[in-house]
Enzyme design. Structure first.
Site, PDB file in Angstrom:
ATOM      1  N   GLU A  99       0.825  -1.220   0.000  1.00 42.98           N
ATOM      2  CA  GLU A  99       0.000   0.000   0.000  1.00 42.98           C
ATOM      3  C   GLU A  99       0.854   1.262   0.000  1.00 42.98           C
ATOM      4  OE1 GLU A  99      -3.456   1.858   2.877  1.00 42.98           O
ATOM      5  OE2 GLU A  99      -3.506  -0.280   2.448  1.00 42.98           O
ATOM      6  N   ASP A 111      -2.476  -2.954   3.083  1.00 48.84           N
ATOM      7  CA  ASP A 111      -2.838  -3.121   4.490  1.00 48.84           C
ATOM      8  C   ASP A 111      -3.913  -4.187   4.643  1.00 48.84           C
ATOM      9  OD1 ASP A 111      -1.015  -1.236   5.105  1.00 48.84           O
ATOM     10  OD2 ASP A 111      -2.405   0.203   6.001  1.00 48.84           O
ATOM     11  N   TYR A 162      -0.401  -4.684  14.074  1.00 52.76           N
ATOM     12  CA  TYR A 162      -1.286  -3.868  13.225  1.00 52.76           C
ATOM     13  C   TYR A 162      -2.301  -3.100  14.085  1.00 52.76           C
ATOM     14  CZ  TYR A 162      -4.249  -2.702   9.232  1.00 52.76           C
ATOM     15  OH  TYR A 162      -4.952  -2.036   8.268  1.00 52.76           O
TER      16      TYR A 162
END
Length: 538
Positions: free
Chosen positions: A9, A105, A326
């Site tokens: 990304e 992501d 994350y």
């Protein structure tokens, strides 16, 4: 055998993936080796564009041109990112490339960014998904061993496109309708509407209306000081026969006439009474691990950080420093097979962090055990809770990064500690048939609070003891005039909580059930929604 094209990304993530694979050289703005090419987007490269027949000039926005419901949606390159899109298109068309890995992501938005690139470039090559929970080299290589198939990701891709198109339809039609309404007397008054933005604005407006229409009610409380041989303790008058009603202002300790309060204060002053008390043990367990929304709420309450600031710091700790997992997650649990990993992470924290002694104790005293509160697959969707990765910091963290890292690390350690133990004492002093309550809370064992710097010496509000047969003397009694208060205005912390729990307040049963677990917005978008409302002066 051909090469595999990996599309991340962001350029920084592409760099991390290339380093983890190893043996790749930088060629222009991508990395290339014998088996892999690693390239990246820069966030969204494409956006939904209405078909030409629906385009309406700004001054022509009117109810006559509504609703806008296209038969199909076109994609248009975002001007500033066209060069990047053309570069990816060239790589995708290359005869060297025979399969593609989506390394955007690991969530709905990352899926959408990738799928729009595939759609715009008309890619027909096989697709796989790299699902990253952490940016450490080990986690990246492990994710490559467990690639997901295109079929597995199709439901998420469908959800991502549906959400994007729903946002577009609500935004275009709502904004044009409200702008037309507000501009009907002349001029052009842009009034933006959004699927998440508008309900969030409604929460704030409803709260403001309650505050502005609030009429305070005066009430009185009677407070007294009682003297015994061991010292003085405070008490507050209450009605022992009070029964709760639908009126939230009515409480056992409130009196609604000044003369009634003064009468009680005068009646007990200088008089002796009797005291009885009960003591009950209680426990307090550590709250669950952080998801993004609870981290944002706590950072706002403790440090005054905006939701957007906390997200950007957590993202840097994940992406740049590789210290957190994350962050854009709505889960507060870990996978059920994660106990060995947790012990490994705590071992590293024990050696490298200022909180090391607490991690060491958790391991030494066998606090780290399997419980469904912490390890629960049923409570995980795309990602698990935010925890440290177990990496040693490679560079000095800024003050704000250190605060967020410590917040997450403390919770990660504390969640394994036993509950804190307290002794709660409730004393009732009766003077001239009037009842006064006094409450004390003494910590007997700090448990998880030890990680937050509390010890048993922090005894809390201990009541002075009353000897058997002793009659407390009322040395002071006052009638205090007070008033009910309106609900507080939202802080970012309380607004995030209201957004998260909005589904529970919906009146329509079926919709309430559908929304009960999710609220409005997602952990990843709530910060941007709040920032947008501020930017638009709403």
């Amino acid at each position: 055998m051909g090469k595999t094209l990996v599309i991340a990304e962001k350029p920084s993530v592409a760099g991390d993936i290339a380093r983890a694979i190893g043996g790749l050289k930088k060629v222009g703005d991508h990395y290339e080796g014998d088996s892999y090419i690693v390239a990246s987007a820069v966030g969204h490269l494409l956006e939904l564009k209405e078909p030409a027949e629906y385009e309406v000039k700004r001054g022509k926005w009117s109810f006559a041109n509504l609703p806008v419901i296209p038969s199909h949606f076109d994609l248009a390159p975002i001007k500033k990112s066209e060069t990047k899109l053309n570069g990816l298109k060239k790589l995708l068309k290359s005869k060297e490339v025979d399969k593609v890995i989506n390394a955007c992501d690991a969530g709905r938005e990352g899926e959408l960014i990738f799928r729009y690139i595939m759609e715009a470039t008309k890619n027909k090559k096989p697709i796989y998904r790299l699902w990253l929970q952490s940016m450490t080299k080990g986690a990246i290589l492990d994710a490559f061993k467990h690639l997901r198939t295109d079929a597995q990701m199709q439901p998420l891709a469908d959800a991502a496109k549906s959400r994007s198109e729903a946002d577009w339809l609500v935004g275009i039609n709502g904004t044009r309708a409200m702008t037309a309404f507000n501009s009907k007397d002349g001029g052009f008054f842009l009034t933006t509407v959004g699927r998440v933005q508008t309900p969030t604005l409604a929460l704030v407006v409803n709260r403001e209306e309650k505050i502005r229409s609030f009429v305070p009610r005066n009430y009185w409380e009677v407070h007294a000081d009682f003297k015994v041989d061991a010292g003085v303790y405070e008490g507050k008058y209450f009605d022992p026969d009070f029964k709760k009603s639908s009126d939230p202002d009515l409480k056992a300790e409130r009196l609604w006439a000044a003369e009634d309060a003064q009468k009680i204060a005068d009646a007990v002053r200088g008089k002796k009474g009797t005291a009885t008390e009960t003591s009950k043990p209680s426990t307090s367990s550590c709250p669950a691990l952080y998801d993004l929304t609870t981290l944002q709420r706590e950072a706002n309450s403790r440090f005054g950080f905006s939701a957007k600031t906390t997200l950007s710091i957590a993202q840097a700790l994940y992406e740049k420093h590789k210290l957190l997992t994350y962050p854009r997650t709505d889960a507060r649990a870990l996978p059920e097979d994660y106990l060995p990993t947790v012990k490994e992470i705590l071992s590293v924290v024990a050696q490298t962090s200022s909180l090391g002694k607490f991690a060491q104790k958790a391991l030494k005293d066998n606090y780290v055990v399997f419980t469904k509160k912490i390890f629960n697959n049923a409570k995980i969707s795309d990602h698990f809770a935010i925890i440290p990765t177990g990496q040693e910091p490679k560079s000095v963290l800024s003050e704000v990064e250190q605060k967020i890292y410590d917040l997450v690390t403390k919770r990660f350690i504390a969640v394994f500690y036993p509950p804190a133990q307290f002794l709660n004492t409730t004393r009732t002093t009766v003077v001239e048939d009037y009842h006064f309550v006094s409450e004390g809370k003494v910590m007997q064992h700090p448990g998880w609070l030890e990680v937050y710097g509390r010890t048993s010496e922090d005894s809390g509000s201990e009541l002075v003891p009353v000897a058997k047969g002793e009659t407390p003397l009322t040395v002071k009694s006052d009638a205090l005039g007070l008033a009910t208060k309106p609900p507080a205005r939202y802080t970012e912390a309380s607004l995030l909580s209201a957004m998260e729990n909005a589904g529970k307040t919906v009146e329509e049963a079926e919709l309430r059930d559908a929304m009960s677990e999710k609220g409005i917005g997602t952990p990843a978008t709530r910060a941007a929604i709040i920032e947008g409302l501020i930017a638009q002066s709403y």
